[in-house]
Design a protein around this motif. Structure first.
Motif, PDB file in Angstrom:
ATOM      1  N   TRP A 243       0.833  -1.193   0.000  1.00  0.00           N
ATOM      2  CA  TRP A 243       0.000   0.000   0.000  1.00  0.00           C
ATOM      3  C   TRP A 243       0.873   1.250   0.000  1.00  0.00           C
ATOM      4  O   TRP A 243       1.958   1.265   0.581  1.00  0.00           O
ATOM      5  CB  TRP A 243      -0.902   0.038   1.240  1.00  0.00           C
ATOM      6  CG  TRP A 243      -1.864  -1.093   1.330  1.00  0.00           C
ATOM      7  CD1 TRP A 243      -1.705  -2.264   2.000  1.00  0.00           C
ATOM      8  CD2 TRP A 243      -3.158  -1.159   0.714  1.00  0.00           C
ATOM      9  NE1 TRP A 243      -2.802  -3.059   1.845  1.00  0.00           N
ATOM     10  CE2 TRP A 243      -3.715  -2.418   1.064  1.00  0.00           C
ATOM     11  CE3 TRP A 243      -3.896  -0.301  -0.092  1.00  0.00           C
ATOM     12  CZ2 TRP A 243      -4.985  -2.816   0.632  1.00  0.00           C
ATOM     13  CZ3 TRP A 243      -5.159  -0.697  -0.523  1.00  0.00           C
ATOM     14  CH2 TRP A 243      -5.679  -1.936  -0.166  1.00  0.00           C
ATOM     15  N   THR A 244       0.410   2.306  -0.644  1.00  0.00           N
ATOM     16  CA  THR A 244       1.072   3.596  -0.485  1.00  0.00           C
ATOM     17  C   THR A 244       0.874   4.064   0.949  1.00  0.00           C
ATOM     18  O   THR A 244      -0.052   3.635   1.644  1.00  0.00           O
ATOM     19  CB  THR A 244       0.495   4.640  -1.451  1.00  0.00           C
ATOM     20  OG1 THR A 244      -0.876   4.885  -1.105  1.00  0.00           O
ATOM     21  CG2 THR A 244       0.589   4.167  -2.903  1.00  0.00           C
ATOM     22  N   GLU A 245       1.720   4.960   1.396  1.00  0.00           N
ATOM     23  CA  GLU A 245       1.605   5.448   2.772  1.00  0.00           C
ATOM     24  C   GLU A 245       0.258   6.141   2.986  1.00  0.00           C
ATOM     25  O   GLU A 245      -0.358   5.998   4.048  1.00  0.00           O
ATOM     26  CB  GLU A 245       2.755   6.402   3.090  1.00  0.00           C
ATOM     27  CG  GLU A 245       2.868   6.742   4.567  1.00  0.00           C
ATOM     28  CD  GLU A 245       3.013   5.493   5.446  1.00  0.00           C
ATOM     29  OE1 GLU A 245       2.376   5.480   6.529  1.00  0.00           O
ATOM     30  OE2 GLU A 245       3.721   4.557   5.058  1.00  0.00           O
TER      31      GLU A 245
ATOM     32  N   HIS B 261       3.330   6.500 -11.139  1.00  0.00           N
ATOM     33  CA  HIS B 261       4.368   7.458 -10.763  1.00  0.00           C
ATOM     34  C   HIS B 261       5.451   7.547 -11.836  1.00  0.00           C
ATOM     35  O   HIS B 261       5.981   8.638 -12.111  1.00  0.00           O
ATOM     36  CB  HIS B 261       4.966   7.065  -9.412  1.00  0.00           C
ATOM     37  CG  HIS B 261       3.984   7.153  -8.282  1.00  0.00           C
ATOM     38  ND1 HIS B 261       3.371   8.337  -7.921  1.00  0.00           N
ATOM     39  CD2 HIS B 261       3.490   6.197  -7.451  1.00  0.00           C
ATOM     40  CE1 HIS B 261       2.549   8.123  -6.908  1.00  0.00           C
ATOM     41  NE2 HIS B 261       2.600   6.827  -6.614  1.00  0.00           N
TER      42      HIS B 261
ATOM     43  N   ASP C 175      -4.239  14.435  -3.434  1.00  0.00           N
ATOM     44  CA  ASP C 175      -3.790  13.466  -2.439  1.00  0.00           C
ATOM     45  C   ASP C 175      -4.142  13.878  -1.021  1.00  0.00           C
ATOM     46  O   ASP C 175      -4.574  13.056  -0.207  1.00  0.00           O
ATOM     47  CB  ASP C 175      -2.278  13.269  -2.543  1.00  0.00           C
ATOM     48  CG  ASP C 175      -1.870  12.461  -3.769  1.00  0.00           C
ATOM     49  OD1 ASP C 175      -2.699  11.672  -4.239  1.00  0.00           O
ATOM     50  OD2 ASP C 175      -0.745  12.647  -4.255  1.00  0.00           O
TER      51      ASP C 175
END
Length: 393
Positions: A114-116, A277, A361
């Motif tokens: 998972w992304t932070e 990204h 975000d």
């Protein structure tokens, strides 16, 4: 409707929005449904799970092919339960719809940690007592094309993932919040819209979406005009490249050179294999924007993909929470506010929160306190009363 931390820059776009009350109800389960059949499961690597989670598995299940509307295809998902003993009846479910990751199989969320941002966000949902069922979407991590931003593909994948988890993973309860961000915000709205006809047995209580896209030709032309005026890097170009890649996977007549300029063609080719990204870095390096990347007839050449982005209805049976960042460049506020206005006009109950000074975000985790109050109400069947408050100048 409730607007908080809002700014004058979006106030005019909200004029005339009005939502009516709608009750939340449960649905009886049909005797047997083939979509949603669990075909395999395996433990999820600890590094791919969430902090303080209990059982975590990666499942493969059958879902209706959302591109064709018929036949079954394999789809993968993550199922992560909170630690400890389930409550009476089992853990309620957050049906998680992920944001843009790319169109290549190695970009699928279940193939990556998972992304932070998402780790924190979904951990907070688990602290509220929810298990997470997160689909990868058809064509991500499984054979075939990922038809990027195709609402039927996203909805069938999400709804069938929940069916499979309920049927095959002990400790879950058929009480569901649909939650999504960015691409997943649109997927969450789409899933709630398709559910009454496609999966009426699922007890969906409400929908929480942040950064959700809504595209009409008028809004797209408005965004194009703004892009031409500003110039420079435009993050929406990343999504346009993925949209075209998805279209090319199921439309043999699509010719990318009719859509993109020679300057943008290297990025288009690279989009097939680059995750978000990496593709973002390339678009920045190449200085791509609408003005220098899209040919005049791009709306015509991308028309099938834009048509597939449409929602089947704007009237959801359950309340909708929308979190919108004032400074969102990935899904500019006019697109999100267009969704709010259209949903309200159709009769959906909407709470729309505009977060001043925050981008795409940042809005995700900033919305947590507001979505917690919304969720508490809809999960116990309390009415969500539309409200409006003055928008500070």
């Amino acid at each position: 409707m409730l607007f908080r931390r809002s700014s004058l820059t979006v106030a005019g776009l909200l004029a005339g929005i009005c939502c009516s009350a709608l009750a939340v109800g449960a649905h009886a389960a049909p005797a047997q449904i083939r979509p949603g059949t669990l075909s395999a499961s395996e433990p999820l690597a600890p590094s791919f799970s969430l902090p303080d989670a209990g059982r975590s598995v990666r499942i493969t299940y059958l879902s209706t092919n959302g591109v064709t509307g018929r036949g079954l295809v394999p789809v993968t998902a993550e199922v992560i339960l909170p630690a400890g003993k389930p409550p009476a009846g089992g853990w309620p479910i957050v049906a998680w719809a992920h944001g843009t990751v790319g169109v290549a199989d190695h970009c699928a969320p279940s193939n990556n940690p998972w992304t932070e941002r998402n780790r924190h966000y979904l951990s907070e949902w688990m602290k509220r007592g929810f298990a997470v069922v997160g689909t990868d979407y058809q064509g991500l991590g499984t054979p075939g094309t990922h038809a990027y931003l195709d609402t039927r593909v996203e909805a069938y994948s999400l709804l069938d993932g929940v069916r499979a988890a309920l049927a095959g993973i002990p400790g879950l309860q058929n009480r569901i919040m649909i939650v999504g961000q960015s691409q997943g915000g649109g997927a969450a709205f789409a899933s709630a819209a398709f559910a009454p006809a496609y999966a009426p047995e699922l007890d969906i209580r409400g929908t929480v979406a942040t950064g959700a896209p809504y595209i009409t030709p008028e809004l797209l032309q408005q965004m194009t005009a703004l892009d031409q005026a500003k110039g420079g890097y435009n993050p929406v170009m990343v999504y346009a490249l993925y949209l075209a890649q998805g279209l090319a996977g199921y439309d043999a007549g699509f010719r990318p050179e009719d859509t993109f300029t020679p300057k943008a063609m290297p990025a288009y080719q690279a989009a097939a294999g680059l995750c978000v990204h990496e593709l973002t870095d390339k678009v920045k390096t190449d200085g791509l924007n609408f003005s220098n990347s899209l040919k005049p007839d791009f709306l015509k050449t991308l028309a099938p993909a834009l048509m597939a982005m449409k929602y089947p209805t704007m009237k959801l049976p359950q309340p909708l929470f929308m979190g919108i960042g004032e400074l969102d460049r990935d899904v500019p506020p006019p697109l999100q506010l267009g969704l709010v206005k259209a949903a309200c006009a159709a009769g959906t109950i909407v709470q729309a929160h505009v977060y001043k000074g925050l981008n795409h975000d940042q809005t995700v985790n900033a919305s947590l306190p507001d979505s917690a109050a919304f969720t508490t109400a809809v999960m116990v069947g309390q009415p969500v009363t539309p409200q409006s408050s003055p928008i500070p100048e």
